[in-house]
Design a protein around this motif. Structure first.
Motif, PDB file in Angstrom:
ATOM      1  N   TRP A 180     -21.922 -26.168 -13.144  1.00 12.29           N
ATOM      2  CA  TRP A 180     -22.208 -25.342 -11.980  1.00 12.29           C
ATOM      3  C   TRP A 180     -23.400 -24.457 -12.324  1.00 12.29           C
ATOM      4  O   TRP A 180     -23.318 -23.631 -13.222  1.00 12.29           O
ATOM      5  CB  TRP A 180     -20.982 -24.511 -11.649  1.00 12.29           C
ATOM      6  CG  TRP A 180     -21.116 -23.457 -10.596  1.00 12.29           C
ATOM      7  CD1 TRP A 180     -22.166 -23.209  -9.759  1.00 12.29           C
ATOM      8  CD2 TRP A 180     -20.120 -22.485 -10.255  1.00 12.29           C
ATOM      9  NE1 TRP A 180     -21.896 -22.153  -8.919  1.00 12.29           N
ATOM     10  CE2 TRP A 180     -20.637 -21.695  -9.207  1.00 12.29           C
ATOM     11  CE3 TRP A 180     -18.845 -22.209 -10.731  1.00 12.29           C
ATOM     12  CZ2 TRP A 180     -19.918 -20.640  -8.637  1.00 12.29           C
ATOM     13  CZ3 TRP A 180     -18.129 -21.173 -10.161  1.00 12.29           C
ATOM     14  CH2 TRP A 180     -18.656 -20.402  -9.120  1.00 12.29           C
ATOM     15  N   LEU A 181     -24.503 -24.659 -11.624  1.00  5.89           N
ATOM     16  CA  LEU A 181     -25.712 -23.862 -11.838  1.00  5.89           C
ATOM     17  C   LEU A 181     -26.121 -23.193 -10.529  1.00  5.89           C
ATOM     18  O   LEU A 181     -25.721 -23.619  -9.451  1.00  5.89           O
ATOM     19  CB  LEU A 181     -26.869 -24.762 -12.311  1.00  5.89           C
ATOM     20  CG  LEU A 181     -26.671 -25.510 -13.614  1.00  5.89           C
ATOM     21  CD1 LEU A 181     -27.851 -26.449 -13.865  1.00  5.89           C
ATOM     22  CD2 LEU A 181     -26.496 -24.556 -14.775  1.00  5.89           C
ATOM     23  N   SER A 182     -26.935 -22.176 -10.660  1.00  2.60           N
ATOM     24  CA  SER A 182     -27.573 -21.607  -9.467  1.00  2.60           C
ATOM     25  C   SER A 182     -29.068 -21.522  -9.775  1.00  2.60           C
ATOM     26  O   SER A 182     -29.812 -22.415  -9.450  1.00  2.60           O
ATOM     27  CB  SER A 182     -26.956 -20.263  -9.079  1.00  2.60           C
ATOM     28  OG  SER A 182     -27.003 -19.360 -10.163  1.00  2.60           O
ATOM     29  N   GLY A 183     -29.506 -20.477 -10.458  1.00  2.00           N
ATOM     30  CA  GLY A 183     -30.905 -20.362 -10.842  1.00  2.00           C
ATOM     31  C   GLY A 183     -31.717 -19.543  -9.865  1.00  2.00           C
ATOM     32  O   GLY A 183     -31.318 -19.300  -8.727  1.00  2.00           O
ATOM     33  N   TRP A 184     -32.880 -19.138 -10.332  1.00  4.68           N
ATOM     34  CA  TRP A 184     -33.747 -18.241  -9.567  1.00  4.68           C
ATOM     35  C   TRP A 184     -34.161 -18.821  -8.213  1.00  4.68           C
ATOM     36  O   TRP A 184     -34.262 -18.093  -7.244  1.00  4.68           O
ATOM     37  CB  TRP A 184     -34.970 -17.839 -10.384  1.00  4.68           C
ATOM     38  CG  TRP A 184     -35.642 -18.974 -11.097  1.00  4.68           C
ATOM     39  CD1 TRP A 184     -35.409 -19.376 -12.395  1.00  4.68           C
ATOM     40  CD2 TRP A 184     -36.610 -19.883 -10.576  1.00  4.68           C
ATOM     41  NE1 TRP A 184     -36.186 -20.465 -12.693  1.00  4.68           N
ATOM     42  CE2 TRP A 184     -36.940 -20.797 -11.594  1.00  4.68           C
ATOM     43  CE3 TRP A 184     -37.238 -20.011  -9.344  1.00  4.68           C
ATOM     44  CZ2 TRP A 184     -37.854 -21.822 -11.420  1.00  4.68           C
ATOM     45  CZ3 TRP A 184     -38.158 -21.030  -9.161  1.00  4.68           C
ATOM     46  CH2 TRP A 184     -38.460 -21.918 -10.197  1.00  4.68           C
ATOM     47  N   ALA A 185     -34.401 -20.107  -8.127  1.00  6.20           N
ATOM     48  CA  ALA A 185     -34.847 -20.695  -6.857  1.00  6.20           C
ATOM     49  C   ALA A 185     -33.774 -20.569  -5.774  1.00  6.20           C
ATOM     50  O   ALA A 185     -34.098 -20.441  -4.594  1.00  6.20           O
ATOM     51  CB  ALA A 185     -35.234 -22.155  -7.047  1.00  6.20           C
ATOM     52  N   SER A 186     -32.515 -20.586  -6.186  1.00  4.49           N
ATOM     53  CA  SER A 186     -31.436 -20.517  -5.189  1.00  4.49           C
ATOM     54  C   SER A 186     -31.363 -19.158  -4.503  1.00  4.49           C
ATOM     55  O   SER A 186     -30.643 -19.006  -3.519  1.00  4.49           O
ATOM     56  CB  SER A 186     -30.091 -20.860  -5.835  1.00  4.49           C
ATOM     57  OG  SER A 186     -29.694 -19.846  -6.731  1.00  4.49           O
ATOM     58  N   HIS A 187     -32.121 -18.178  -4.999  1.00  2.00           N
ATOM     59  CA  HIS A 187     -32.137 -16.843  -4.387  1.00  2.00           C
ATOM     60  C   HIS A 187     -33.427 -16.595  -3.603  1.00  2.00           C
ATOM     61  O   HIS A 187     -33.636 -15.491  -3.100  1.00  2.00           O
ATOM     62  CB  HIS A 187     -31.956 -15.774  -5.464  1.00  2.00           C
ATOM     63  CG  HIS A 187     -30.731 -15.981  -6.288  1.00  2.00           C
ATOM     64  ND1 HIS A 187     -29.456 -15.834  -5.771  1.00  2.00           N
ATOM     65  CD2 HIS A 187     -30.565 -16.379  -7.574  1.00  2.00           C
ATOM     66  CE1 HIS A 187     -28.567 -16.116  -6.712  1.00  2.00           C
ATOM     67  NE2 HIS A 187     -29.215 -16.450  -7.812  1.00  2.00           N
ATOM     68  N   ASP A 188     -34.274 -17.620  -3.509  1.00  2.00           N
ATOM     69  CA  ASP A 188     -35.545 -17.483  -2.817  1.00  2.00           C
ATOM     70  C   ASP A 188     -35.432 -18.064  -1.410  1.00  2.00           C
ATOM     71  O   ASP A 188     -35.180 -19.259  -1.237  1.00  2.00           O
ATOM     72  CB  ASP A 188     -36.654 -18.201  -3.602  1.00  2.00           C
ATOM     73  CG  ASP A 188     -37.994 -18.059  -2.934  1.00  2.00           C
ATOM     74  OD1 ASP A 188     -38.579 -16.968  -3.012  1.00  2.00           O
ATOM     75  OD2 ASP A 188     -38.440 -19.047  -2.300  1.00  2.00           O
ATOM     76  N   ARG A 189     -35.598 -17.224  -0.391  1.00  2.00           N
ATOM     77  CA  ARG A 189     -35.426 -17.655   0.995  1.00  2.00           C
ATOM     78  C   ARG A 189     -36.382 -18.786   1.359  1.00  2.00           C
ATOM     79  O   ARG A 189     -36.013 -19.720   2.061  1.00  2.00           O
ATOM     80  CB  ARG A 189     -35.616 -16.442   1.932  1.00  2.00           C
ATOM     81  CG  ARG A 189     -35.456 -16.712   3.404  1.00  2.00           C
ATOM     82  CD  ARG A 189     -34.225 -17.465   3.860  1.00  2.00           C
ATOM     83  NE  ARG A 189     -32.963 -16.977   3.430  1.00  2.00           N
ATOM     84  CZ  ARG A 189     -31.799 -17.623   3.627  1.00  2.00           C
ATOM     85  NH1 ARG A 189     -31.767 -18.773   4.275  1.00  2.00           N
ATOM     86  NH2 ARG A 189     -30.677 -17.144   3.183  1.00  2.00           N
ATOM     87  N   GLY A 190     -37.599 -18.748   0.873  1.00  2.00           N
ATOM     88  CA  GLY A 190     -38.550 -19.817   1.157  1.00  2.00           C
ATOM     89  C   GLY A 190     -38.065 -21.155   0.632  1.00  2.00           C
ATOM     90  O   GLY A 190     -38.143 -22.180   1.326  1.00  2.00           O
ATOM     91  N   PHE A 191     -37.545 -21.162  -0.580  1.00  2.00           N
ATOM     92  CA  PHE A 191     -37.016 -22.404  -1.158  1.00  2.00           C
ATOM     93  C   PHE A 191     -35.827 -22.906  -0.345  1.00  2.00           C
ATOM     94  O   PHE A 191     -35.734 -24.089  -0.035  1.00  2.00           O
ATOM     95  CB  PHE A 191     -36.600 -22.170  -2.610  1.00  2.00           C
ATOM     96  CG  PHE A 191     -35.905 -23.340  -3.245  1.00  2.00           C
ATOM     97  CD1 PHE A 191     -36.628 -24.447  -3.674  1.00  2.00           C
ATOM     98  CD2 PHE A 191     -34.532 -23.341  -3.408  1.00  2.00           C
ATOM     99  CE1 PHE A 191     -35.996 -25.535  -4.255  1.00  2.00           C
ATOM    100  CE2 PHE A 191     -33.892 -24.424  -3.986  1.00  2.00           C
ATOM    101  CZ  PHE A 191     -34.618 -25.521  -4.412  1.00  2.00           C
ATOM    102  N   LEU A 192     -34.923 -21.999   0.016  1.00  2.00           N
ATOM    103  CA  LEU A 192     -33.730 -22.392   0.770  1.00  2.00           C
ATOM    104  C   LEU A 192     -34.101 -22.995   2.119  1.00  2.00           C
ATOM    105  O   LEU A 192     -33.499 -23.979   2.558  1.00  2.00           O
ATOM    106  CB  LEU A 192     -32.810 -21.181   0.975  1.00  2.00           C
ATOM    107  CG  LEU A 192     -32.270 -20.513  -0.281  1.00  2.00           C
ATOM    108  CD1 LEU A 192     -31.419 -19.298   0.083  1.00  2.00           C
ATOM    109  CD2 LEU A 192     -31.484 -21.484  -1.129  1.00  2.00           C
TER     110      LEU A 192
END
Length: 192
Positions: A138-150
């Motif tokens: 189970w990972l998340s990472g910095w990109a998962s908190h970036d609205r543009g990426f989401l």
């Protein structure tokens, strides 16, 4: 004494996530994955809101995610090593399930409890995969908190975010166990 499910208890007492970088094909097929998703969807869900959903990433979708996370890292000013590590998590993964937290309006169920439910789904999916004999992480990472990426990579709505990326496959090596918490240091017993 209650009836004990010793096999389940033994599993929970010894479970160990497998690093995503050690996972390779094969991964669960659609029918096998459906069983794991069904187990995950039995997680606690106050108010029966289902404040989560699944996005199954495989094949070309994983390569697209790898490119998207690398582009996000460049946009955010992440160094090359950080971008490469985040990219590899998707590029090398045989299968990834994005658990998407979906906040739903409710006068009874606070947003935080919906977040907890999405987290419970992640852990349930992780444990179901491990119990079924797969390697999983189970990972998340910095990109998962970036609205543009989401928005760009996953087309998520404003009320949605990533609770976790669950990478599932065949493990290629068993990692050593890690130190576990000192139960006495983190437990307070109250009897009055």
């Amino acid at each position: 004494m209650p009836d004990r499910n010793q096999a389940a208890l033994d599993f929970l007492l010894t479970r160990r996530s497998r690093p995503s970088k050690t996972l390779r094909a094969p991964a669960p097929d659609a029918d096998q994955l459906r069983v794991l998703l069904t187990a995950a969807a039995r997680s606690p869900d106050h108010g029966k809101l289902e404040p989560w959903r699944f996005i199954v990433l495989q094949g070309a979708a994983l390569q697209r995610m790898a490119d998207a996370v690398a582009a996000c890292g460049l946009r955010l000013g992440k160094d090359e090593e950080t971008r490469a590590k985040a990219r590899a998590a998707f590029a090398d993964s045989p299968l990834c399930v994005a658990v998407i937290e979906v906040h739903k309006p409710s006068e009874k169920i606070p947003a935080l409890e919906q977040t907890y439910s999405a987290g419970a789904v992640c852990l349930a999916l992780l444990n179901a995969a491990l119990a079924d004999g797969w390697g999983a992480n189970w990972l998340s990472g910095w990109a998962s908190h970036d609205r543009g990426f989401l928005t760009e990579a996953l087309a998520l709505g404003e009320n949605e975010r990533v609770a976790g990326f669950l990478h599932i496959g065949t493990e290629t090596s068993t990692p050593p166990d890690r130190p576990r918490p000192d139960l006495d240091a983190i437990t307070t017993w109250l009897s009055e």
